[in-house]
Design a protein around this motif. Structure first.
Motif, PDB file in Angstrom:
ATOM      1  N   GLY A 138       0.825  -1.212   0.000  1.00 35.33           N
ATOM      2  CA  GLY A 138       0.000   0.000   0.000  1.00 35.33           C
ATOM      3  C   GLY A 138       0.854   1.255   0.000  1.00 35.33           C
ATOM      4  O   GLY A 138       0.569   2.222  -0.709  1.00 35.33           O
ATOM      5  N   ALA A 157       0.891   3.768  -3.190  1.00 35.93           N
ATOM      6  CA  ALA A 157       0.500   5.161  -2.968  1.00 35.93           C
ATOM      7  C   ALA A 157       1.650   6.111  -3.280  1.00 35.93           C
ATOM      8  O   ALA A 157       1.426   7.208  -3.802  1.00 35.93           O
ATOM      9  CB  ALA A 157       0.029   5.352  -1.532  1.00 35.93           C
ATOM     10  N   TYR A 212       0.518  11.122   1.536  1.00 35.54           N
ATOM     11  CA  TYR A 212      -0.308  10.195   0.779  1.00 35.54           C
ATOM     12  C   TYR A 212       0.224   8.765   0.875  1.00 35.54           C
ATOM     13  O   TYR A 212      -0.550   7.806   0.909  1.00 35.54           O
ATOM     14  CB  TYR A 212      -0.406  10.618  -0.686  1.00 35.54           C
ATOM     15  N   GLY A 215      -1.746   5.528   2.322  1.00 34.37           N
ATOM     16  CA  GLY A 215      -1.846   4.298   1.534  1.00 34.37           C
ATOM     17  C   GLY A 215      -1.336   3.088   2.288  1.00 34.37           C
ATOM     18  O   GLY A 215      -1.909   1.996   2.193  1.00 34.37           O
TER      19      GLY A 215
END
Length: 80
Positions: A12, A16, A53, A57
């Motif tokens: 993740g 991201a 971000y 993520g």
């Protein structure tokens, strides 16, 4: 259990990070009388927004990994 959560968090975070590098704006274009002016965002501010971000993520990936692991654990318990 922890391995699935760790993998989800790592994937993740990396996913991201890649998307943030592609889509976070690094310049601001302002129109004025018959033209445009371009201002670039400071490197520190750009890096902080990308990392923000990426961390979001990573946390989302960890949560999804937790849900997947929990579902797999529940399915294995029903088979017994």
């Amino acid at each position: 259990m922890e391995k699935c959560i760790q993998k989800g968090a790592a994937y993740g975070f990396l996913f991201a990070l890649a998307l943030a590098i592609l889509f976070v704006k690094h310049k601001i274009v302002t129109p004025f009388d018959g033209g445009y002016t371009t201002e670039y965002v400071d490197v520190f501010d750009y890096a902080v927004s990308i990392m923000r971000y990426s961390v979001i993520g990573g946390l989302t990936g960890a949560f999804i990994g937790f849900l997947i692991d929990r579902k797999n654990k529940d399915d294995s318990m029903e088979m017994e």
